[in-house]
Design an enzyme around this catalytic site. Sequence first.
Site, mmCIF file in Angstrom:
data_model
loop_
_atom_site.group_PDB
_atom_site.id
_atom_site.type_symbol
_atom_site.label_atom_id
_atom_site.label_comp_id
_atom_site.label_asym_id
_atom_site.label_seq_id
_atom_site.Cartn_x
_atom_site.Cartn_y
_atom_site.Cartn_z
ATOM 1 N N ILE A 71 0.879 -1.168 0.000
ATOM 2 C CA ILE A 71 0.000 0.000 0.000
ATOM 3 C C ILE A 71 0.915 1.216 0.000
ATOM 4 C CG2 ILE A 71 -0.211 -0.031 2.513
ATOM 5 C CD1 ILE A 71 -3.090 1.063 2.152
ATOM 6 N N ALA A 72 0.600 2.188 -0.821
ATOM 7 C CA ALA A 72 1.420 3.404 -0.859
ATOM 8 C C ALA A 72 0.576 4.572 -1.352
ATOM 9 C CB ALA A 72 2.638 3.213 -1.767
ATOM 10 N N GLU A 105 3.072 -6.556 6.627
ATOM 11 C CA GLU A 105 4.348 -6.211 7.253
ATOM 12 C C GLU A 105 4.650 -4.773 6.900
ATOM 13 O OE1 GLU A 105 7.025 -9.165 5.561
ATOM 14 O OE2 GLU A 105 7.936 -7.620 4.328
ATOM 15 N N ASN A 110 8.273 3.414 9.802
ATOM 16 C CA ASN A 110 7.103 4.050 9.194
ATOM 17 C C ASN A 110 6.048 4.282 10.277
ATOM 18 O OD1 ASN A 110 4.947 4.905 7.669
ATOM 19 N ND2 ASN A 110 5.261 3.396 6.046
ATOM 20 N N TYR A 117 -2.367 1.422 11.172
ATOM 21 C CA TYR A 117 -2.680 0.005 11.334
ATOM 22 C C TYR A 117 -3.184 -0.278 12.750
ATOM 23 C CZ TYR A 117 -0.127 -0.480 6.933
ATOM 24 O OH TYR A 117 0.294 -0.360 5.637
#
Length: 150
Positions: A71-72, A105, A110, A117
């Site tokens: 995901i970005a 992961e 980050n 999360y």
Amino acid sequence: MTAVNVSLMMPEQLHAAYAIHKAAVYRHWSFNTFEDCSHAPYCAYVATLEGSVIGYALLLLVADEATLMDIAIDKDHQRRGVGTALLKQVVTHSKEHNMASIWLEVRSGNKAALSLYSDFGFVTQEIRKGYYPTADGTEDAIIMRALLNP
């Protein structure tokens, strides 16, 4: 800010999503690997703003477990709720497909992702020391899981 739209990735959006991937990851995947993750058994979502791709999420569904593969968010659109919108869709998709849990992961450095999360109920399961290569050495990987139907 205009509302962000999250939808399934269309083939014509693949190159824009891959450009975000390359900018976000020190050692990025090959285009072929990224493209493979946009077809079954994977599911690919994009976040768009005024028609432009500004983020993506790649999800793998196997048996009753989902894995958020990647995901970005484009750096100019980070910290504006785009990651939240994508992650909400990942969770919704996983629940709709009767997944028991979602695994992912994340790099230990980050902090924004770790906070996001955690807000979604992900809990650390394991730490892989020195897993990710960086320009300055390595960084730990934090393996996390969220139970969808606890």
